[in-house]
Structure formats: structure tokens, C-alpha cells
Write a protein that holds these residues in place. Structure first.
Motif, PDB file in Angstrom:
ATOM      1  N   ASP A   1       0.816  -1.219   0.000  1.00 39.53           N
ATOM      2  CA  ASP A   1       0.000   0.000   0.000  1.00 39.53           C
ATOM      3  C   ASP A   1       0.845   1.264   0.000  1.00 39.53           C
ATOM      4  O   ASP A   1       0.509   2.244  -0.647  1.00 39.53           O
ATOM      5  CB  ASP A   1      -0.904   0.019   1.252  1.00 39.53           C
ATOM      6  CG  ASP A   1      -2.037  -0.984   1.139  1.00 39.53           C
ATOM      7  OD1 ASP A   1      -2.228  -1.514   0.037  1.00 39.53           O
ATOM      8  OD2 ASP A   1      -2.715  -1.220   2.145  1.00 39.53           O
ATOM      9  N   TYR A   2       1.970   1.231   0.759  1.00 42.34           N
ATOM     10  CA  TYR A   2       2.703   2.483   0.912  1.00 42.34           C
ATOM     11  C   TYR A   2       3.356   2.944  -0.378  1.00 42.34           C
ATOM     12  O   TYR A   2       3.724   4.109  -0.507  1.00 42.34           O
ATOM     13  CB  TYR A   2       3.709   2.426   2.063  1.00 42.34           C
ATOM     14  CG  TYR A   2       4.669   1.264   2.062  1.00 42.34           C
ATOM     15  CD1 TYR A   2       4.502   0.194   2.921  1.00 42.34           C
ATOM     16  CD2 TYR A   2       5.767   1.248   1.217  1.00 42.34           C
ATOM     17  CE1 TYR A   2       5.378  -0.861   2.936  1.00 42.34           C
ATOM     18  CE2 TYR A   2       6.653   0.187   1.225  1.00 42.34           C
ATOM     19  CZ  TYR A   2       6.450  -0.860   2.087  1.00 42.34           C
ATOM     20  OH  TYR A   2       7.331  -1.913   2.088  1.00 42.34           O
TER      21      TYR A   2
ATOM     22  N   MET B   1       1.793   2.748  -3.414  1.00 47.31           N
ATOM     23  CA  MET B   1       0.690   3.493  -4.044  1.00 47.31           C
ATOM     24  C   MET B   1       0.501   4.853  -3.363  1.00 47.31           C
ATOM     25  O   MET B   1       0.334   5.880  -4.031  1.00 47.31           O
ATOM     26  CB  MET B   1      -0.590   2.661  -3.930  1.00 47.31           C
ATOM     27  CG  MET B   1      -1.864   3.421  -4.193  1.00 47.31           C
ATOM     28  SD  MET B   1      -2.366   3.378  -5.918  1.00 47.31           S
ATOM     29  CE  MET B   1      -3.422   1.933  -5.918  1.00 47.31           C
ATOM     30  N   THR B   2       0.576   4.838  -2.028  1.00 45.61           N
ATOM     31  CA  THR B   2       0.431   6.089  -1.287  1.00 45.61           C
ATOM     32  C   THR B   2       1.523   7.078  -1.685  1.00 45.61           C
ATOM     33  O   THR B   2       1.250   8.264  -1.895  1.00 45.61           O
ATOM     34  CB  THR B   2       0.503   5.821   0.227  1.00 45.61           C
ATOM     35  OG1 THR B   2      -0.444   4.811   0.540  1.00 45.61           O
ATOM     36  CG2 THR B   2       0.185   7.072   1.025  1.00 45.61           C
TER      37      THR B   2
ATOM     38  N   ARG C   1       3.040   7.312  -4.445  1.00 46.06           N
ATOM     39  CA  ARG C   1       2.707   7.887  -5.764  1.00 46.06           C
ATOM     40  C   ARG C   1       1.610   8.931  -5.611  1.00 46.06           C
ATOM     41  O   ARG C   1       1.680  10.010  -6.198  1.00 46.06           O
ATOM     42  CB  ARG C   1       2.228   6.789  -6.715  1.00 46.06           C
ATOM     43  CG  ARG C   1       3.331   5.901  -7.227  1.00 46.06           C
ATOM     44  CD  ARG C   1       2.784   4.883  -8.207  1.00 46.06           C
ATOM     45  NE  ARG C   1       2.282   5.505  -9.420  1.00 46.06           N
ATOM     46  CZ  ARG C   1       1.404   4.935 -10.238  1.00 46.06           C
ATOM     47  NH1 ARG C   1       0.931   3.736  -9.968  1.00 46.06           N
ATOM     48  NH2 ARG C   1       1.015   5.556 -11.322  1.00 46.06           N
ATOM     49  N   ALA C   2       0.586   8.591  -4.819  1.00 46.00           N
ATOM     50  CA  ALA C   2      -0.538   9.516  -4.659  1.00 46.00           C
ATOM     51  C   ALA C   2      -0.094  10.808  -3.992  1.00 46.00           C
ATOM     52  O   ALA C   2      -0.688  11.854  -4.208  1.00 46.00           O
ATOM     53  CB  ALA C   2      -1.639   8.851  -3.837  1.00 46.00           C
ATOM     54  N   LEU C   3       0.977  10.734  -3.162  1.00 42.22           N
ATOM     55  CA  LEU C   3       1.460  11.932  -2.484  1.00 42.22           C
ATOM     56  C   LEU C   3       2.367  12.764  -3.374  1.00 42.22           C
ATOM     57  O   LEU C   3       2.825  13.824  -2.976  1.00 42.22           O
ATOM     58  CB  LEU C   3       2.226  11.545  -1.213  1.00 42.22           C
ATOM     59  CG  LEU C   3       1.380  10.972  -0.078  1.00 42.22           C
ATOM     60  CD1 LEU C   3       2.257  10.421   1.022  1.00 42.22           C
ATOM     61  CD2 LEU C   3       0.448  12.031   0.468  1.00 42.22           C
ATOM     62  N   GLY C   4       2.665  12.253  -4.562  1.00 43.94           N
ATOM     63  CA  GLY C   4       3.422  13.047  -5.518  1.00 43.94           C
ATOM     64  C   GLY C   4       4.928  12.864  -5.431  1.00 43.94           C
ATOM     65  O   GLY C   4       5.680  13.675  -5.963  1.00 43.94           O
ATOM     66  N   LEU C   5       5.400  11.791  -4.756  1.00 47.22           N
ATOM     67  CA  LEU C   5       6.845  11.552  -4.745  1.00 47.22           C
ATOM     68  C   LEU C   5       7.278  11.109  -6.144  1.00 47.22           C
ATOM     69  O   LEU C   5       6.590  10.341  -6.794  1.00 47.22           O
ATOM     70  CB  LEU C   5       7.199  10.475  -3.720  1.00 47.22           C
ATOM     71  CG  LEU C   5       7.093  10.886  -2.264  1.00 47.22           C
ATOM     72  CD1 LEU C   5       7.380   9.705  -1.351  1.00 47.22           C
ATOM     73  CD2 LEU C   5       8.055  12.015  -1.951  1.00 47.22           C
ATOM     74  N   PRO C   6       8.431  11.585  -6.603  1.00 41.91           N
ATOM     75  CA  PRO C   6       8.885  11.203  -7.939  1.00 41.91           C
ATOM     76  C   PRO C   6       9.202   9.705  -8.018  1.00 41.91           C
ATOM     77  O   PRO C   6       9.730   9.152  -7.046  1.00 41.91           O
ATOM     78  CB  PRO C   6      10.146  12.041  -8.160  1.00 41.91           C
ATOM     79  CG  PRO C   6      10.456  12.685  -6.876  1.00 41.91           C
ATOM     80  CD  PRO C   6       9.288  12.583  -5.972  1.00 41.91           C
TER      81      PRO C   6
ATOM     82  N   LEU D   1      12.649   8.407  -6.882  1.00 44.91           N
ATOM     83  CA  LEU D   1      12.846   8.427  -5.432  1.00 44.91           C
ATOM     84  C   LEU D   1      12.123   7.243  -4.797  1.00 44.91           C
ATOM     85  O   LEU D   1      12.637   6.597  -3.884  1.00 44.91           O
ATOM     86  CB  LEU D   1      12.324   9.742  -4.857  1.00 44.91           C
ATOM     87  CG  LEU D   1      12.638  10.004  -3.384  1.00 44.91           C
ATOM     88  CD1 LEU D   1      14.095  10.385  -3.229  1.00 44.91           C
ATOM     89  CD2 LEU D   1      11.745  11.092  -2.821  1.00 44.91           C
TER      90      LEU D   1
ATOM     91  N   TYR E   1      12.683   4.376  -1.346  1.00 47.37           N
ATOM     92  CA  TYR E   1      11.658   3.782  -0.502  1.00 47.37           C
ATOM     93  C   TYR E   1      11.443   2.293  -0.762  1.00 47.37           C
ATOM     94  O   TYR E   1      11.250   1.515   0.162  1.00 47.37           O
ATOM     95  CB  TYR E   1      10.349   4.561  -0.639  1.00 47.37           C
ATOM     96  CG  TYR E   1      10.435   5.897   0.067  1.00 47.37           C
ATOM     97  CD1 TYR E   1      10.317   5.965   1.439  1.00 47.37           C
ATOM     98  CD2 TYR E   1      10.696   7.069  -0.626  1.00 47.37           C
ATOM     99  CE1 TYR E   1      10.433   7.168   2.114  1.00 47.37           C
ATOM    100  CE2 TYR E   1      10.812   8.277   0.034  1.00 47.37           C
ATOM    101  CZ  TYR E   1      10.678   8.320   1.410  1.00 47.37           C
ATOM    102  OH  TYR E   1      10.805   9.506   2.078  1.00 47.37           O
ATOM    103  N   VAL E   2      11.478   1.887  -2.017  1.00 45.55           N
ATOM    104  CA  VAL E   2      11.277   0.469  -2.307  1.00 45.55           C
ATOM    105  C   VAL E   2      12.559  -0.305  -2.057  1.00 45.55           C
ATOM    106  O   VAL E   2      12.551  -1.372  -1.447  1.00 45.55           O
ATOM    107  CB  VAL E   2      10.788   0.274  -3.759  1.00 45.55           C
ATOM    108  CG1 VAL E   2      10.781  -1.196  -4.132  1.00 45.55           C
ATOM    109  CG2 VAL E   2       9.406   0.872  -3.931  1.00 45.55           C
TER     110      VAL E   2
END
Lengths: 335, 329
Positions: free
Chosen positions: A232-233, A235-236, A238-243, A246, A251-252
Motif C-alpha cells: 500500500d505504501y 501506491m500512497t 505515488r498519490a502523495l506526488g513523490l517522484p 525516489l 523507498y522500495v
């Protein structure tokens, strides 16, 4: 955390003890006449008996073992019955060469395997994934010594790009010893030419050794990255606008590496034990080559010494991996 | 011009059994300072509607067959991914259902919040006064304070697992709002939380609406949440909006048989034991849906006219039913 490390270090004692018992038993069970071999073809029965007495080999096995353990507690790993040199001195001389090779191979495997695994997962079922899959299969299924021979044929015999074997030309002056790693020592000495020479010798054996861990690390990294990408995080993020870059590389990647870390630790030990073939093919003066010549002449003290060192390294690296888990995953608690 | 204007949106999702027609002509428009509740049962397409607005539905398996999602006058479905990505965080914010899985477990709250702020500031310089990492950290502290997290400066150093569920949802709200979006999509923001925490989170979202002058699309299956915190509501059934309008009108005077049945199913203090009224039947198969009104098979007022899909009609309070109850309109 400190208590965890100390407890694990204490666990080393019984494991190393067990290792000495096993190695001792195996060494005595093997058929052969090491003393006869060492004393030479022209030795008389009396000379052979005297030779055995010199090394305490006329005593019962348990007495020999007791003496060995006593020596071990005082930092004495026994003496080679061939060269009459102390095993510890030999190991100190040969181990850095092996460690340099293993570290170089692991650095290649991790440095290429993790980005390649990430790429294969991000472009899943597209050409980077297919290419890496085929390459991984080829790398895994090729025996290392055979790969070593192929590399020698191609890059040393046909193309003349790289030396056939050895660690450093005898005619050249090696850099002063600091770490025992020729590449690092050359850098410390500021000797660029020696560094290049050392790297050229290191290249082929390191490539021959790195391919199967590289393939495994890449496949593990791909699998764990695919799993993380479905969280989920992500998708989140992406929804928060992180490039996207990055998200993947920061994060991954951090989440995905932790599963791969186990394999990296295991492979490290596997490579240490597996240098024997590669060192033989490339004439690399490390503990693998040392062990091979000792086994051929049934000279057991060096063999036991090498086994102990490999076992010790294996345990230490896996301890390091367990500590790194905590760095990567903040939820890990050491007790 | 409405902030968000969804017009006749049709979405199909490929599955093993075939292509399911999951959104069957959604029309909805949200203005600034309106809080729209999107209600319906599981699988009715409300979450997909929300994800569509952020263009986060993967295609394939998804396929937009018809319709537009106009945001500030521009059709999101016609935009290339790069342009849509530029809207996320700064124009369209999103919060999701489960706060335990939507924060990255391997990074400190501060790291995540600062990265979101920096990413937003690159596209919307007004977000960070002065710019730079230090300004982003200050903003992160401010945002955490704004959503009601005590000791905000220290808590930036904590990892998600050191927060409770309600606190994590607050952190996620802070992340969604740090880029000062014009539209917030909240996908079941309180479903995973305790009832007492639910009320706090809903009040928090409500208070942010005026502060940020934004519109909200709140997806929920809880009519209580709608009554408590929405200004408008759209009721969905099997991929259609069946009724929409101001909360008071729709909840007090429902016209569509499905809305009426939903409201009748809510137990009240007077409900006798065993007297719960459910709705007979099941949701139709969306891979081969029956023609016309998708509610027809469970509807008490069904007639021959219902084989034709009824359009959503009306001015403010709109209904998609051939036999809508206009007695009190």
C-alpha cells in the motif's frame, strides 16, 4: 544490541570446538600415510618412526587432539608436517589474498545484482527482465572452474587483455603491506601502476566467482522488489506526488534489500569455501590453493586450520548480516 | 467551473472471467469547500472512482471506455502520465483506508514527510517559504502540529510502528495536505480506526477544508460518517450513482428505492430484536450485467421501463430512477 553481539560471539566457542572435533576425526579416518609421504620415498622405517615422533603422530588420537586444543588456546594452529612451518603464519600470509578475491567478487555481485534486480522488477516482463532472467540462468548453471577456463581462454589467450593467472608479477615490487589487499595497499602507497596491475590480475578470478552470487542476488532482489511494489505504501507514495525514481531507489529499495541480505551473508561463506577451485584455476595464492596442496600431500594441520578460518569468517559475516537487519528494518529488536 | 467534474465515466476491469464493467457512467461534480460523501457497498466502484481521479488505476487491467474527469477544466484522462503526476500531492491529495500499511515501515516519519514536502515544493514553490531541507523540516513540524500530534519536532525521528493507528492516520493526513492540494480524496479514512478516534479524524478533516479552501471526496460505506461530516452525498450501486445531492435532502428525503432501503437497514434505538431490515438479493454480475437499471432485480418498484438505464436527473437533488419518489420534492 551489544548484548546480542556478545551472546552471538560466545556462541562461536562451541561451534568452533565442534568444528575442530569433526575435522580431526575426518582427518584421521581418511586412509593414507601422511608421515611416509612427508618423510620422502627413500626414508627407512626408523626414520619414518622418528619423523612421526617429532610431530607427536605416534600418540593416540585423543592425546593428539588434546595437544592441538591446548595449542589452539594459545594461538597455535599446529605445524605443517611438510614445510615444518607453523600453520598460523601460513594462514596470515595466504588469507588476505583470498579475502581480497572474495570481497571483490561480493562487491561485484552486490553492486550489480541489486540494481539489476530492481530494474528487472520495475520493468517486469519487459526486455530488462527477460535479459536478466536468461543471464541469471546461464550464470547459475555454469560451473565456476569451467567458467574460469572460458574466461582465461577468451581474455588471456585470445584477446591478451588480462593476465592468465597469479596475483602480482614476480618481477615487480609489490606495494608495502598495510591491509594485505594488494589493490588497497597500492592505493595507500599512491602507486597507480601497481593498482592497475593488481586489478588486472584480480578481474578474471573475481568475475568467475561473482557470477552465481550475482545471479542469485539479482533474482532475490527482483522477487522481493515485486512484493514491495505491491504494498500500500508504494501506491500512497505515488498519490502523495513523490517522484518515481525516489520511490524506487529509496523507498522500495530499502525494504526489498532486507530479504536479499540473508542470501548475501550465506553466499559470502559459500564463496570463502568455494575459492579452492577458482584459486587453483587462476593460480591465486590464497587459502584455497594452500588447502589444495595440503590435501594432496595429506598434510592435515593446514587443512584443519583453513576449515577453522572459513568457519569463523562465515559466522562473523552472518552476525554482521543480523546486525544490518536492524539497521534496515527499525522494527527488529535484539534480545 | 467546478473544481472536479466527472462526466459519464465508464471503466472496465479485465479479470480471469472476462471484462467487468465496474463504472457505468459516473457523473459527479465537487466544488471547493464541499465535502462529498461517496457511499455504497463493497465492490460498487466507489474506491475506483476515487483512484481514477488520481489516475492511479493501473491500465491494464483497467480500461476507460468513455467519459471525462475534468479537474480545473482539464480532462485528466486525456493527459499524459507526467502531467497527472505533477498534480498529485500539490493539486490532488489522497488519504487511504489503512494507516498501518500506508506508511513506509523502514523510514522515519520525518524523512517521509520532508520528502513529500520537497517534492511538492519543486512544483509549487509557495509550499516552502525560503526552500531547502531546513524549511521542509520546519514545515513538517508545523503540519504535524496542525493535525494534532504532540511533541511534533521529536516525533519526526520516530518510525511508523511507534505511532498508534489514529496517530498514523493523522501523519498521513499531514502528508496529504503538506502540498496544499485543492482536492482531497479520502478513501475510507476512518474504517480501520476505533469509533472514538474516527470522530477525531473526521473533525480534523472537516477543519482542514476551510483552512486549505479545498474540496473533499470522502469515500465511505458508513452513512453515519456521511451525516456527520459531509455537505453532499452520492449513493452508488453496482457502478452507478443512483442518487446525489445535499446531505440533508438525500438522507432525510431519499427518493431512490436503493437509498431508501439503505436507510431503512440502519438500526435505531427503537428497532426490536430480530427486526433488522436487510435488502433481499445480491449485487448483479458486472461481467455480464443485465441491461438497464442494475438495481432492478432487487427493486420493489420494477417495471418494464427499467430495462432502459435511467439517467441521473434533477437540479440539486438528483436521482437515477424511472420510479423515483417525488412526493416530497
Amino acid at each position: 544490541m551489544l548484548r546480542f553481539v556478545l551472546r552471538r560471539l560466545m556462541l562461536l566457542v562451541p561451534v568452533m570446538f565442534g568444528l575442530t572435533v569433526m575435522m580431526f576425526i575426518i582427518a584421521r579416518l581418511l586412509p593414507g600415510d601422511p608421515v611416509g609421504l612427508a618423510a620422502g620415498p627413500n626414508a627407512t622405517q626408523a626414520e619414518i618412526a622418528a619423523y612421526a615422533r617429532d610431530f607427536g603422530l605416534d600418540q593416540p588420537v585423543w592425546v593428539q587432539y588434546g595437544r592441538y586444543l591446548w595449542g589452539l588456546l594459545h594461538g597455535d594452529l599446529g605445524v605443517s608436517i611438510f614445510s615444518r612451518r607453523p600453520v598460523l603464519a601460513d594462514l596470515i600470509a595466504y588469507l588476505p589474498a583470498t579475502m581480497e578475491l572474495v570481497f571483490a567478487a561480493m562487491a561485484l555481485a552486490v553492486g550489480l545484482g541489486i540494481p539489476a534486480g530492481l530494474a528487472a522488477a520495475v520493468w517486469r516482463n519487459r526486455w530488462p527482465d527477460y535479459a536478466s532472467r536468461v543471464a541469471a540462468l546461464a550464470a547459475i548453471s555454469m560451473p565456476r572452474f569451467f567458467l574460469g577456463l572460458l574466461l582465461q581462454l577468451t581474455f588471456a589467450m585470445w584477446l591478451f587483455w588480462l593476465p592468465l593467472g597469479g596475483r602480482f608479477p614476480i618481477i615487480l615490487e609489490p606495494p608495502p603491506t598495510v591491509t594485505g589487499f594488494l589493490t588497497l595497499d597500492a592505493l595507500f602507497a599512491g602507486d597507480w601502476e601497481a593498482f592497475v596491475t593488481a586489478c588486472r590480475h584480480l578481474a578474471l578470478p573475481a568475475i568467475a566467482m561473482c557470477l552465481s552470487p550475482l545471479a542469485t542476488i539479482m533474482r532475490m532482489m527482483r522477487a522481493s522488489t515485486i512484493e514491495v511494489l505491491q504494498q500500500d505504501y508504494v501506491m500512497t507514495a505515488r498519490a502523495l506526488g513523490l517522484p518515481p525514481r525516489l520511490i524506487v531507489f529509496k523507498y522500495v529499495a530499502k525494504n526489498a534489500v532486507s530479504a536479499t541480505l540473508t542470501v548475501i551473508g550465506l553466499y559470502f561463506g559459500w564463496l570463502l569455501g568455494g575459492t579452492v577451485l577458482v584459486e587453483t584455476v587462476f593460480d591465486w595464492p590464497g587459502i584455497g590453493l594452500y588447502a589444495t596442496s595440503a590435501i594432496v600431500s595429506q598434510d592435515f594441520m593446514p587443512v584443519i586450520g583453513v576449515a577453522l578460518v572459513i568457519g569463523l569468517m562465515f559466522m562473523l559475516v552472518n552476525l554482521l548480516v543480523d546486525v544490518l537487519y536492524g539497521v534496515i528494518n527499525p522494527k527488529v529488536r535484539y534480545t | 467551473m467546478a473544481l472536479l467534474d466527472i462526466r459519464d465515466l465508464h471503466l472496465a476491469m479485465r479479470s480471469f472471467d472476462g471484462e467487468a464493467h465496474v463504472l457505468n457512467g459516473i457523473s459527479l461534480s465537487v466544488e471547493r469547500r464541499q465535502v462529498w460523501g461517496l457511499v455504497g457497498e463493497t465492490g460498487c466502484g466507489k474506491s475506483l472512482t476515487g483512484l481514477s481521479v488520481s489516475r492511479l488505476v493501473p491500465t491494464p487491467p483497467g480500461r476507460y471506455m468513455r467519459g471525462e474527469i475534468r479537474f480545473d477544466g482539464r480532462d485528466l484522462l486525456a493527459m499524459p502520465e507526467r502531467q497527472v503526476a505533477a498534480l498529485r500531492g500539490t493539486r490532488i491529495g489522497m488519504i487511504f483506508q489503512d494507516p498501518t500499511t500506508n506508511l513506509n515501515p523502514a523510514f522515519r516519519i520525518g524523512t517521509q514527510l520532508v520528502d513529500v514536502a520537497l517534492a511538492a515544493a519543486r512544483r509549487k514553490p509557495g509550499v516552502l517559504a525560503g526552500g531547502g531541507r531546513r524549511a521542509a523540516e520546519r514545515l513538517a513540524v508545523q503540519m504535524l502540529e496542525k493535525v494534532g500530534i504532540a511533541n511534533a519536532a521529536e516525533r519526526l525521528q520516530d518510525y511508523p510502528h511507534q505511532f498508534s493507528g489514529g496517530m498514523r492516520q493523522r501523519v498521513l493526513i499531514a502528508m496529504a495536505l503538506v502540498g496544499q492540494p485543492d482536492l482531497l480524496i479520502a478513501d475510507e479514512p476512518t474504517t480501520a480506526l476505533d469509533v472514538s478516534v474516527q470522530a477525531q479524524i473526521l473533525r480534523l478533516i472537516r477543519s482542514m477544508v476551510d483552512e486549505f479552501d479545498m474540496g473533499v471526496l470522502m469515500i465511505t460505506h458508513n452513512l453515519g460518517v456521511v451525516a456527520q461530516s459531509c455537505t453532499h452525498v452520492a449513493v452508488m450501486y453496482a457502478g452507478n450513482i443512483v442518487e446525489s445531492g445535499p446531505v440533508r435532502d438525500v438522507l432525510m428525503h431519499p427518493r431512490h428505492p436503493y437509498t431508501q432501503a439503505l436507510l431503512a437497514a440502519i438500526p435505531t434505538r427503537g428497532t426490536a430484536r430480530g427486526a433488522l431490515r436487510g435488502l433481499a438479493g445480491a449485487v448483479p454480475n458486472l461481467i455480464a450485467p443485465p441491461p438497464g437499471c442494475r438495481f432492478a432485480a432487487r427493486c420493489g418498484r420494477v417495471s418494464a421501463a427499467c430495462t432502459v438505464l435511467p439517467p441521473l436527473t434533477g437540479a440539486l437533488h438528483r436521482t437515477a430512477c424511472h420510479h423515483a419518489d417525488h412526493a416530497d420534492a
